[in-house]
Design an enzyme around this catalytic site. Structure first.
Site, PDB file in Angstrom:
ATOM      1  N   HIS A 181       0.851  -1.190   0.000  1.00  0.00           N
ATOM      2  CA  HIS A 181       0.000   0.000   0.000  1.00  0.00           C
ATOM      3  C   HIS A 181       0.887   1.240   0.000  1.00  0.00           C
ATOM      4  O   HIS A 181       1.738   1.408   0.879  1.00  0.00           O
ATOM      5  CB  HIS A 181      -0.930  -0.016   1.219  1.00  0.00           C
ATOM      6  CG  HIS A 181      -1.982  -1.075   1.104  1.00  0.00           C
ATOM      7  ND1 HIS A 181      -2.421  -1.807   2.175  1.00  0.00           N
ATOM      8  CD2 HIS A 181      -2.664  -1.522   0.015  1.00  0.00           C
ATOM      9  CE1 HIS A 181      -3.349  -2.659   1.753  1.00  0.00           C
ATOM     10  NE2 HIS A 181      -3.507  -2.509   0.447  1.00  0.00           N
ATOM     11  N   GLU A 184       1.839   3.728   3.059  1.00  0.00           N
ATOM     12  CA  GLU A 184       2.353   3.193   4.322  1.00  0.00           C
ATOM     13  C   GLU A 184       3.878   3.227   4.318  1.00  0.00           C
ATOM     14  O   GLU A 184       4.551   2.206   4.343  1.00  0.00           O
ATOM     15  CB  GLU A 184       1.788   1.778   4.522  1.00  0.00           C
ATOM     16  CG  GLU A 184       0.258   1.789   4.574  1.00  0.00           C
ATOM     17  CD  GLU A 184      -0.394   0.411   4.433  1.00  0.00           C
ATOM     18  OE1 GLU A 184       0.316  -0.598   4.466  1.00  0.00           O
ATOM     19  OE2 GLU A 184      -1.628   0.372   4.277  1.00  0.00           O
ATOM     20  N   HIS A 312       2.784  -3.729   6.695  1.00  0.00           N
ATOM     21  CA  HIS A 312       1.847  -2.643   6.403  1.00  0.00           C
ATOM     22  C   HIS A 312       1.873  -1.671   7.574  1.00  0.00           C
ATOM     23  O   HIS A 312       2.584  -1.865   8.547  1.00  0.00           O
ATOM     24  CB  HIS A 312       0.428  -3.203   6.242  1.00  0.00           C
ATOM     25  CG  HIS A 312       0.239  -4.046   5.029  1.00  0.00           C
ATOM     26  ND1 HIS A 312      -0.544  -3.665   3.976  1.00  0.00           N
ATOM     27  CD2 HIS A 312       0.741  -5.264   4.697  1.00  0.00           C
ATOM     28  CE1 HIS A 312      -0.524  -4.600   3.048  1.00  0.00           C
ATOM     29  NE2 HIS A 312       0.250  -5.592   3.460  1.00  0.00           N
ATOM     30  N   GLU A 386       1.040  -4.950  10.967  1.00  0.00           N
ATOM     31  CA  GLU A 386       0.689  -3.532  10.919  1.00  0.00           C
ATOM     32  C   GLU A 386       1.653  -2.821  11.860  1.00  0.00           C
ATOM     33  O   GLU A 386       1.607  -3.011  13.072  1.00  0.00           O
ATOM     34  CB  GLU A 386      -0.765  -3.310  11.366  1.00  0.00           C
ATOM     35  CG  GLU A 386      -1.809  -3.986  10.478  1.00  0.00           C
ATOM     36  CD  GLU A 386      -2.005  -3.311   9.124  1.00  0.00           C
ATOM     37  OE1 GLU A 386      -1.432  -2.221   8.913  1.00  0.00           O
ATOM     38  OE2 GLU A 386      -2.718  -3.872   8.281  1.00  0.00           O
TER      39      GLU A 386
HETATM   40 ZN   LIG Z   1      -1.620  -1.825   4.062  1.00  0.00          ZN
END
Ligand SMILES: [Zn+2]
Length: 476
Positions: A181, A184, A312, A386
Site C-alpha cells: 500500500h 504506508e 503494512h 501492521e
Molecule cells: Zn496496508
C-alpha cells in the site's frame, strides 16, 4: 581554493531535496456513545460517497472508533457539517487533531555510487532504494544478490534483495515484503533498515543476527508497489494514495488494491468490485503485474518457504490467516503461539505492544490478501504486520530505526520458538531445499546433454551444407 569549496557546498545543498507533507487531521468518533450500527454504516457510506481519494475512512474495532484522515481541512469541515445536518451527529462527538509534518528525502542518482549518501533513517525515493540494494550486492557479493522480478504498469522495476550465506548450506527461505500500500511509508523504510542491519550484523558478528542469516535465507522486497509509492510522494500525487497506478479500469478511477488481488478467496468479503473504491480487487485474481510477479517468484520456490511477512501500517498488529473469514485456520494455535513470541521480542526492546490475532477475527474480512494466499500454497507461517503508529499512516522518520530494531529482536525470538516447538518444519524445509539443488550427477547430465545437442547441431549443419551444395550443382 574558494571556488572548489563553493562548488562542493553547492553540490551538497542541491543533491538532496525534500518533499514536505502537509499536516494531516484525524477525527475520532467514540462508537460506544453512538451505539447504532446502521448509523455507523451511514457515516461510512457518506464519506465514501464523497468519492474523494484525499479522504480515508476506517473502522477500528479495537479502539471502538471511526477514523477519518485527510490532507485537506476543508474536506474535514464538510464532513463534520454533513454529519451534523444529515445524520444529526453533533460536532462535539468528533475529536480533531493535527498530525506531525513529515519530510521525505529524495536523493538523486548523482550519488548512485556512494553508499554514504543513502540515509537509512529517512524515507527514500523508489529509485534511491533500488540503487542502495544494488550497491549492497556489489559491496557484499558473497552474501547479497538482487533480482528484478518484474515490471509495474508504469514500467518500474520490482526489485528483490536476497541475503544468502552460501557457506552455511541449504536453509529455509523467508520472504518479507513492504509497500503493498503506497501511503504506508514506514513499511518500505523498515524493510530497508532491516536489510541494512542483517548484513551489518552478520559482518560485525552480532551473534543474534549472524545466527538468523546462518540459519535462514532472506528474500526481501522493500517496495512491492513502486508506482503507487512514487505517486504518494511526487509533487502532483496524493500522500494518502493506497492502490497501484493501473489505468485499465472502465471509469476514470485509477488503481487496484494489491492486497485484495491475490488468488485466495479473491472477490470475497472485504474487497470491492467498484473500480473507484480504495479496496478495488481488480478484474481477476493476479490481474496486476505487481502481485503476479511477486506470486510467481514465491511459487518458483514453493515448498522451501518457512515464513512469509507482509509489512503494512498502521495499528501495531500481528495478523495471520484467514483474512476472508472469521473461522480459525487449521494451524491457528501454531500461528498464534509464534505471533506471541514475535510480539514478546518486539516488546522487550522499547515496550511497544502489538496485538496478535487472525485477520478475519480481530480486524475485518479482507479477501484476496497476500498472507492468506502464502499460507494456501504451503508456507507454514504467514503474517501481515501492521507497524506503528497506532493512529496514522504519516509517521515521523525517527520511528524507522526503533521499529526495525524491535522487529529484528522479534524475529530472533519468533524463529527460536518455532525451532523449539515445531522442529520438524525446519528439517523438512532443509530437505526440500537440498533436493532442489542441482546434484553433481545433474550437472554431468546437463553438460553431457548439452554436448550431445551441440554434436547433433554440427551434424545437421554439415548435412544441410552438403544438400545445399548438391542442390546448387543440380540447378546452377
Ligand atoms: Zn496496508
Amino acid at each position: 581554493m574558494r571556488l572548489p569549496l563553493y562548488i562542493l557546498l553547492y553540490l551538497l545543498v542541491t543533491s538532496v531535496t525534500y518533499s514536505v507533507t502537509k499536516r494531516l487531521e484525524l477525527t475520532l468518533v467514540d462508537l460506544k456513545k453512538i451505539n447504532d450500527e446502521s448509523l455507523v454504516k451511514k457515516m461510512m457510506y457518506m464519506v465514501h460517497s464523497l468519492d474523494n481519494p484525499k479522504v480515508d475512512i476506517r473502522l477500528s474495532k479495537r479502539t471502538h472508533s471511526l477514523i477519518i484522515e485527510t490532507e485537506d481541512p476543508r474536506l474535514l469541515s464538510l464532513i463534520t457539517y454533513r454529519f451534523k445536518t444529515e445524520l444529526n451527529i453533533p460536532p462535539e462527538a468528533l475529536t480533531t487533531r493535527q498530525l506531525p509534518e513529515v519530510k521525505v528525502k529524495n536523493t538523486y542518482r548523482l550519488h548512485k555510487r556512494s553508499l554514504g549518501e543513502f540515509d537509512i533513517t529517512a524515507y527514500n525515493s523508489h529509485e534511491s532504494v533500488n540503487d542502495y540494494l544494488d550497491e549492497l550486492s556489489i559491496s557484499y557479493p558473497d552474501l547479497v544478490t538482487t533480482k528484478i522480478i518484474g515490471y509495474t504498469h508504469q514500467n518500474r522495476p520490482i526489485k528483490i534483495l536476497i541475503i544468502n550465506n552460501k557457506k552455511s548450506g541449504a536453509k529455509p527461505k523467508v520472504f518479507i515484503d513492504g509497500g503493498q500500500h503506497a501511503r504506508e511509508w514506514i513499511s518500505p523504510a523498515v524493510v530497508t533498515h532491516m536489510i541494512h542491519q542483517l548484513i551489518n550484523g552478520y559482518y560485525k558478528e552480532d551473534d543474534r543476527l549472524r545466527s538468523l542469516v546462518t540459519k535462514y535465507e532472506f528474500h526481501m522486497l522493500p517496495i512491492l508497489n513502486p508506482d503507487g509509492y512514487v505517486y504518494s510522494y511526487s509533487d502532483h500525487g496524493i500522500r494518502l494514495w493506497r492502490k497501484n497506478m493501473n489505468n485499465v479500469t472502465t471509469t476514470n478511477c485509477t488503481g487496484v488494491d494489491l492486497n485484495r488481488n491475490w488468488d485466495f478467496h479473491w472477490a470475497g468479503r472485504g474487497g470491492s468490485r467498484d473500480e473507484c473504491s480504495i479496496v478495488y480487487q481488480g478484474q481477476s485474481a493476479f490481474s496486476e503485474k505487481e502481485t503476479k510477479a511477486t506470486s510467481d517468484y514465491i511459487l518458483s520456490y514453493q515448498g522451501q518457504w518457512h515464513s512469509y511477512f507482509s509489512f503494512h501500517s498502521f495499528g501495531q498488529l500481528i495478523l495471520f490467516p484467514y483474512s476472508h473469514t472469521a473461522i480459525p485456520n487449521p494451524d491457528y494455535e501454531k500461528h498464534r503461539s509464534a505471533a506471541k513470541s514475535l510480539a514478546a521480542g518486539i516488546k522487550s526492546v522499547n515496550n511497544r505492544r502489538y496485538t496478535v490475532g487472525a485477520v478475519g477475527m480481530i480486524l475485518y474480512e479482507a479477501s484476496g490478501s497476500s498472507e492468506s494466499w502464502a499460507y494456501s500454497i504451503g508456507v507454514p507461517y504467514s503474517y501481515t504486520l501492521e507497524l506503528p503508529d497506532l493512529f496514522t499512516f504519516v509517521v515521523p522518520t525517527d520511528v524507522i530505526e526503533p521499529t526495525a530494531n524491535e522487529l529484528l529482536q522479534g524475529l530472533v525470538e519468533y524463529f527460536q520458538l518455532i525451532e523449539e516447538e515445531d522442529p520438524k518444519v525446519y528439517k523438512q524445509l532443509v530437505a526440500n531445499v537440498t533436493e532442489s539443488l542441482p546434484t553433481r550427477e545433474d550437472n554431468y547430465q546437463t553438460s553431457d546433454s548439452l554436448y550431445s545437442s551441440e554434436r547433433r547441431n554440427s551434424q545437421s549443419i554439415f548435412l544441410l551444407l552438403l544438400l545445399t551444395t548438391m542442390w546448387s550443382i543440380i540447378y546452377y
